[in-house]
Design a protein around this motif. Structure first.
Motif, PDB file in Angstrom:
ATOM      1  N   ALA A   1      -2.266  24.183 -54.297  1.00 54.45           N
ATOM      2  CA  ALA A   1      -1.887  22.780 -54.125  1.00 54.45           C
ATOM      3  C   ALA A   1      -0.493  22.519 -54.670  1.00 54.45           C
ATOM      4  O   ALA A   1       0.304  21.783 -54.072  1.00 54.45           O
ATOM      5  CB  ALA A   1      -2.912  21.880 -54.823  1.00 54.45           C
ATOM      6  N   ARG A   2      -0.156  23.144 -55.798  1.00 54.36           N
ATOM      7  CA  ARG A   2       1.165  22.954 -56.382  1.00 54.36           C
ATOM      8  C   ARG A   2       2.251  23.519 -55.476  1.00 54.36           C
ATOM      9  O   ARG A   2       3.319  22.913 -55.309  1.00 54.36           O
ATOM     10  CB  ARG A   2       1.184  23.623 -57.760  1.00 54.36           C
ATOM     11  CG  ARG A   2       2.359  23.229 -58.619  1.00 54.36           C
ATOM     12  CD  ARG A   2       2.151  23.582 -60.085  1.00 54.36           C
ATOM     13  NE  ARG A   2       1.589  24.906 -60.256  1.00 54.36           N
ATOM     14  CZ  ARG A   2       0.356  25.162 -60.721  1.00 54.36           C
ATOM     15  NH1 ARG A   2      -0.437  24.147 -61.044  1.00 54.36           N
ATOM     16  NH2 ARG A   2      -0.085  26.399 -60.860  1.00 54.36           N
TER      17      ARG A   2
ATOM     18  N   VAL B   1       0.847  19.225 -53.046  1.00 55.39           N
ATOM     19  CA  VAL B   1      -0.334  18.357 -52.914  1.00 55.39           C
ATOM     20  C   VAL B   1      -0.812  17.954 -54.305  1.00 55.39           C
ATOM     21  O   VAL B   1      -0.921  18.801 -55.207  1.00 55.39           O
ATOM     22  CB  VAL B   1      -1.467  19.070 -52.149  1.00 55.39           C
ATOM     23  CG1 VAL B   1      -2.715  18.188 -52.107  1.00 55.39           C
ATOM     24  CG2 VAL B   1      -1.012  19.419 -50.735  1.00 55.39           C
ATOM     25  N   VAL B   2      -1.091  16.670 -54.488  1.00 53.13           N
ATOM     26  CA  VAL B   2      -1.579  16.142 -55.755  1.00 53.13           C
ATOM     27  C   VAL B   2      -3.102  16.124 -55.724  1.00 53.13           C
ATOM     28  O   VAL B   2      -3.712  15.534 -54.823  1.00 53.13           O
ATOM     29  CB  VAL B   2      -1.048  14.722 -56.010  1.00 53.13           C
ATOM     30  CG1 VAL B   2      -1.620  14.164 -57.318  1.00 53.13           C
ATOM     31  CG2 VAL B   2       0.477  14.736 -56.056  1.00 53.13           C
TER      32      VAL B   2
ATOM     33  N   ALA C   1      -2.102  14.174 -50.766  1.00 47.91           N
ATOM     34  CA  ALA C   1      -2.997  13.918 -51.903  1.00 47.91           C
ATOM     35  C   ALA C   1      -4.423  14.248 -51.500  1.00 47.91           C
ATOM     36  O   ALA C   1      -4.860  13.969 -50.378  1.00 47.91           O
ATOM     37  CB  ALA C   1      -2.903  12.465 -52.363  1.00 47.91           C
ATOM     38  N   VAL C   2      -5.157  14.844 -52.436  1.00 45.37           N
ATOM     39  CA  VAL C   2      -6.583  15.134 -52.271  1.00 45.37           C
ATOM     40  C   VAL C   2      -7.305  14.516 -53.465  1.00 45.37           C
ATOM     41  O   VAL C   2      -6.898  14.705 -54.621  1.00 45.37           O
ATOM     42  CB  VAL C   2      -6.862  16.649 -52.190  1.00 45.37           C
ATOM     43  CG1 VAL C   2      -8.367  16.907 -52.131  1.00 45.37           C
ATOM     44  CG2 VAL C   2      -6.183  17.248 -50.971  1.00 45.37           C
ATOM     45  N   GLU C   3      -8.382  13.798 -53.170  1.00 40.24           N
ATOM     46  CA  GLU C   3      -9.138  13.101 -54.211  1.00 40.24           C
ATOM     47  C   GLU C   3     -10.557  13.661 -54.259  1.00 40.24           C
ATOM     48  O   GLU C   3     -11.229  13.765 -53.234  1.00 40.24           O
ATOM     49  CB  GLU C   3      -9.172  11.599 -53.916  1.00 40.24           C
ATOM     50  CG  GLU C   3      -9.914  10.782 -54.951  1.00 40.24           C
ATOM     51  CD  GLU C   3      -9.966   9.313 -54.558  1.00 40.24           C
ATOM     52  OE1 GLU C   3      -9.258   8.508 -55.186  1.00 40.24           O
ATOM     53  OE2 GLU C   3     -10.728   8.988 -53.616  1.00 40.24           O
TER      54      GLU C   3
ATOM     55  N   ASP D   1      -5.529  12.787 -47.293  1.00 46.49           N
ATOM     56  CA  ASP D   1      -4.799  11.783 -46.508  1.00 46.49           C
ATOM     57  C   ASP D   1      -4.000  12.442 -45.387  1.00 46.49           C
ATOM     58  O   ASP D   1      -2.900  12.016 -45.056  1.00 46.49           O
ATOM     59  CB  ASP D   1      -3.876  10.962 -47.410  1.00 46.49           C
ATOM     60  CG  ASP D   1      -2.865  11.826 -48.154  1.00 46.49           C
ATOM     61  OD1 ASP D   1      -2.943  13.074 -48.024  1.00 46.49           O
ATOM     62  OD2 ASP D   1      -1.998  11.270 -48.854  1.00 46.49           O
ATOM     63  N   GLY D   2      -4.593  13.505 -44.816  1.00 47.91           N
ATOM     64  CA  GLY D   2      -3.942  14.217 -43.727  1.00 47.91           C
ATOM     65  C   GLY D   2      -4.076  13.505 -42.397  1.00 47.91           C
ATOM     66  O   GLY D   2      -4.463  12.326 -42.332  1.00 47.91           O
TER      67      GLY D   2
END
Length: 478
Positions: free
Chosen positions: A348-349, A353-354, A393-395, A414-415
Motif C-alpha cells: 500500500a505504501r 494507498v492510505v 484509500a482503503v478502509e 474508493d476505486g
C-alpha cells in the motif's frame, strides 16, 4: 396430522355470548336481590309499626276501661299504665318514617301530653277516659290502619318483584337456549365452510403431487375424521415426494461438484499452458547448435519465475479444491485485522494507498480460525489494492458487536468500482474483473467465511468504489 381444534375466530363468538349471558344473569340476580331486600326491610318495618300501634291501641283501651269502671282507681295501677303508654308512644315515634305516619304519631304524643296535664290537675274518672279516647285512641287506630295498608302495599311490591324475577329467569332461560342454538348453528356452518376450504386446499396439494406421483384423491364430503384420514394420506405422499427431492438434490450437488472439477481442470490447463510454453521455447533454444549452447542465466531466471508462477496457480487451485480444516479457538478480531494490515501495508505504501483501520475500543473475542480469517482479510485487502494502482484509500471497519447479532467486518476502497454483471457473480469460481486474475480468491474467501457460519457480500460503495463485508457469529454470551 389434522387436529380437531377451533381457532380464535370460532371461539370468540361463543366466549362473547357466554360472557353476555353470565353478565346479564349476575346483574339481574343482584338487581332483583336488591329490590327484594329493600321490600323485605320495608315490610318488616311496617309489621313492627303495626304491632306497636296495636299494642298502643290495646294499652289505651285498657287504661280507659280502668278509668271508667273505677272512678277511684288506685294510683299505683294508673301510674303503671301511664308508664306503659309513654313507652309505647316513644317506640311508635322511633319507628315512624313517613310523613303521614309522623303526623299521626305527633297527634298521639300531643294527646298523651294533654292527658297527663289533665291528670296532674286532678281530673279523674270518665273525663280522663274521654280525653284518651279523643286525643290518643282515635289517632292510634288511624296509625294501625295506615300501617296495615303499608303492609298490603309492601306485599304487593314483593309479589311484583317475584313476578319480575320469574319473568327474568324465563327470558334468560329461553334467550340463552335460543342463542345457544343459533350460535351452534352458526358455528357449525363456519366449521363446515372451513372444512370445505381445507378440503379444496388438500385437493390442490394432491393435484400438485399428481404430476410426479400416483393418484391422490381427496373428497369434500365427510367430517373431521374423514378429513384427518385424507390429510394423513396426503402427508404420506408429501413425505415420499420430499425423499425423492432430497435424492435429486444429492444428484444435482454431485453434478455441480463434477462441473466444478471440470471448470477447475479447464482453469488449470489454461493457466499452466502459457508458463509451460515459455519454458518449452527457452529449453528448445538452449538445445540448438552442435554441441548445444545451453541456457544463459537470464533464461534460467525466466524459467524459475515461470515455475514459481505455476506453483502459485497450483496452490490456489488446491486451496479451492480442498480448503484446509478449520482449527478454531478464541481470538481477538482486532488483532487478526492488525496482522492482515501489517502484511499489506508495504505494498500500500508503494502504491500511495492510505490504509484506515477502525476497531472497537474493547477486544472482540470470537471462536474462529485466525489464520483462515486473516487469509480472507489479506485477499480482500489485495483486491482493494489492485483496484487502486494510482493511489487512494482503503478502509477496514470492525462493527462493534451487538447482543444477538453477528460481528461484521467491512473492507472499502474508493476505486472505480466493479461492473454490475461481474459484481453479481463476484464470488463464483473463475469470475474476475482483472485480465490477469484467476477468479478463485473471492470464491475461496466465501467458502472460508461460510465454513465459520458467516456470510460475505459485495456492494457498490456510496460515492464510488466497492465495499466487501462479511459476518462472523459472535461468541456465546456476547
Amino acid at each position: 396430522m389434522f387436529t380437531e381444534r377451533l381457532d380464535l375466530r370460532l371461539l370468540a363468538p361463543i366466549a362473547l355470548v357466554c360472557l353476555i349471558l353470565v353478565a346479564a344473569s349476575v346483574f339481574g340476580a343482584l338487581y332483583l336481590s336488591h329490590l327484594h331486600v329493600n321490600v323485605s326491610e320495608v315490610l318488616s318495618e311496617n309489621v313492627r309499626s303495626t304491632r306497636v300501634a296495636a299494642r298502643l291501641e290495646a294499652a289505651t283501651e285498657g287504661l280507659m276501661t280502668l278509668l271508667r269502671n273505677l272512678p277511684a282507681a288506685p294510683d299505683d295501677e294508673v301510674r303503671q299504665r301511664n308508664l306503659a303508654l309513654d313507652g309505647l308512644v316513644e317506640e311508635a315515634q322511633n319507628l315512624a318514617n313517613h310523613e303521614s305516619e309522623l303526623d299521626l304519631v305527633r297527634r298521639i304524643a300531643e294527646g298523651r301530653d294533654r292527658y297527663h296535664t289533665d291528670h296532674a290537675r286532678g281530673k279523674r274518672g270518665p273525663d280522663l277516659a274521654d280525653t284518651l279516647e279523643h286525643t290518643v285512641l282515635a289517632p292510634t287506630v288511624e296509625l294501625r290502619k295506615y300501617n296495615l295498608a303499608q303492609i298490603e302495599q309492601s306485599d304487593r311490591e314483593n309479589l311484583a318483584v317475584v313476578d319480575t324475577l320469574r319473568r327474568g329467569m324465563l327470558v334468560v332461560g329461553i334467550g340463552g337456549s335460543m342463542g345457544g342454538l343459533a350460535l351452534g348453528y352458526h358455528m357449525a356452518r363456519r366449521l363446515r365452510h372451513s372444512i370445505s376450504q381445507l378440503s379444496v386446499r388438500i385437493r390442490d396439494a394432491a393435484g400438485r403431487l399428481n404430476r410426479d406421483l400416483g393418484s391422490v384423491t381427496v373428497e369434500k364430503e365427510g367430517g373431521l375424521t374423514e378429513l384427518d384420514r385424507q390429510m394423513g394420506h396426503v402427508l404420506e405422499q408429501i413425505s415420499h415426494t420430499v425423499d425423492q427431492l432430497q435424492q435429486r438434490e444429492h444428484e444435482i450437488l454431485r453434478a455441480e461438484q463434477l462441473a466444478a472439477v471440470g471448470q477447475l481442470a479447464a482453469g488449470v490447463a489454461h493457466e499452466l499452458r502459457n508458463p509451460l510454453m515459455s519454458i518449452k521455447m527457452l529449453v528448445q533454444t538452449g538445445l540448438e547448435g552442435d554441441p548445444p549452447s545451453g541456457m544463459p542465466p537470464e533464461d534460467l531466471r525466466v524459467v524459475e519465475a515461470e515455475v514459481r508462477r505455476m506453483e502459485g496457480y497450483i496452490r490456489t487451485f488446491l486451496d479451492f479444491a480442498r480448503p484446509p480444516r478449520s482449527e478454531r479457538r478464541s481470538a481477538d478480531m482486532g488483532e487478526v485485522v492488525r496482522r492482515a494490515v501489517t502484511l499489506t501495508e508495504g505494498r500500500a505504501r508503494r502504491q500511495g494507498v492510505v490504509l484506515d483501520t477502525r476497531l472497537p475500543p474493547e477486544p472482540v473475542v470470537l471462536e474462529i480460525d485466525p489464520e483462515q480469517v486473516q487469509q480472507v482479510l489479506v485477499n480482500l485487502l489485495l483486491n482493494a489494492l489492485d483496484a487502486l494502482p494510482g493511489g487512494g484509500a482503503v478502509e477496514v471497519v470492525v462493527a462493534p458487536p451487538a447482543e444477538g447479532r453477528p460481528v461484521e467486518v467491512r473492507v472499502r476502497d474508493d476505486g472505480p468500482g466493479i461492473d454490475p454483471p461481474v459484481l453479481a457473480r463476484l464470488f463464483e469460481p473463475f469470475v474476475t474483473g482483472r485480465e490477469d486474475g484467476v477468479g478463485l480468491g473471492l470464491s475461496i474467501c466465501k467458502r472460508l467465511v461460510e465454513a465459520h457460519g458467516g456470510e460475505i457480500r459485495a456492494d457498490p460503495a456510496p460515492g464510488g468504489g466497492t465495499v466487501v463485508s462479511f459476518t462472523l457469529p459472535a461468541a456465546p454470551g456476547v
